[in-house]
Design a protein around this motif. Structure first.
Motif, short mmCIF file in Angstrom:
data_model
loop_
_atom_site.label_atom_id
_atom_site.label_comp_id
_atom_site.label_asym_id
_atom_site.label_seq_id
_atom_site.Cartn_x
_atom_site.Cartn_y
_atom_site.Cartn_z
N THR A 78 0.84 -1.14 0.09
CA THR A 78 -0.11 0.00 0.02
C THR A 78 0.96 1.12 -0.05
O THR A 78 1.89 1.16 0.49
CB THR A 78 -0.89 -0.07 1.33
OG1 THR A 78 -0.11 0.19 2.46
CG2 THR A 78 -1.83 -1.10 1.35
N TYR A 82 0.07 7.47 -3.89
CA TYR A 82 -0.17 6.36 -5.32
C TYR A 82 0.09 7.02 -6.53
O TYR A 82 0.64 6.36 -7.44
CB TYR A 82 -1.83 5.98 -5.08
CG TYR A 82 -2.31 5.07 -6.27
CD1 TYR A 82 -2.22 3.66 -5.91
CD2 TYR A 82 -2.88 5.54 -7.29
CE1 TYR A 82 -2.58 2.64 -6.84
CE2 TYR A 82 -3.37 4.33 -8.22
CZ TYR A 82 -3.04 3.18 -7.91
OH TYR A 82 -3.48 2.13 -9.03
N VAL A 118 -1.53 -0.77 -4.11
CA VAL A 118 -2.87 -0.49 -3.73
C VAL A 118 -2.82 0.92 -3.01
O VAL A 118 -1.83 1.01 -2.19
CB VAL A 118 -3.18 -1.49 -2.70
CG1 VAL A 118 -4.65 -1.12 -2.32
CG2 VAL A 118 -3.21 -2.88 -3.32
N ALA A 120 -3.59 3.58 -0.12
CA ALA A 120 -3.77 3.26 1.27
C ALA A 120 -5.23 3.55 1.49
O ALA A 120 -5.98 4.33 0.88
CB ALA A 120 -2.82 4.33 2.31
#
Length: 120
Positions: A78, A82, A118, A120
């Motif tokens: 995570t 991102y 992924v 968070a």
């Protein structure tokens, strides 16, 4: 009673893999075990946040690519950043698969292992 400790990937080129994992995911070496006879090296990488490690195993005698089966297993990370991670991985040319509907993507390491990213 049980807690996760580490996960293992066998690698052909240890230095190349160490560079990849540091550049792509910020993982750093936390410990190393080298066989007295030089037959293997185990390097454990950590994220600096959890006690979970990724063990990279290098075997001196191994020269052929590892059979990863149908590549249906993966390790997942995570990130709070991102979009930044996505841009970096795109620039590195390591994105293997994107699933915008789920908001995830996968990168590949030098040995063909899949790693899910992924938010968070």
């Amino acid at each position: 009673m049980f807690a996760f400790n580490h996960f293992n990937f066998n690698v052909l080129d240890l230095e190349k893999s160490l560079k990849f994992y540091e550049e792509a995911l910020g993982l750093k070496e936390v410990r190393r075990k080298e066989a007295e006879d030089g037959s293997f090296i185990l390097v454990y990488l950590g994220d600096g946040k959890s006690s979970f490690t990724l063990e990279l195993t290098w075997l001196k005698e191994r020269t052929e690519k590892y059979d990863l089966g149908e590549e249906e297993f993966h390790l997942a990370f995570t990130t709070d950043h991102y979009e930044e991670a996505y841009r970096k991985h795109k620039e590195m040319g390591v994105i293997l698969f994107e699933n915008p509907e789920m908001g995830i993507y996968f990168i590949g390491d030098p040995d063909g292992y899949w790693i899910e990213i992924v938010p968070a």
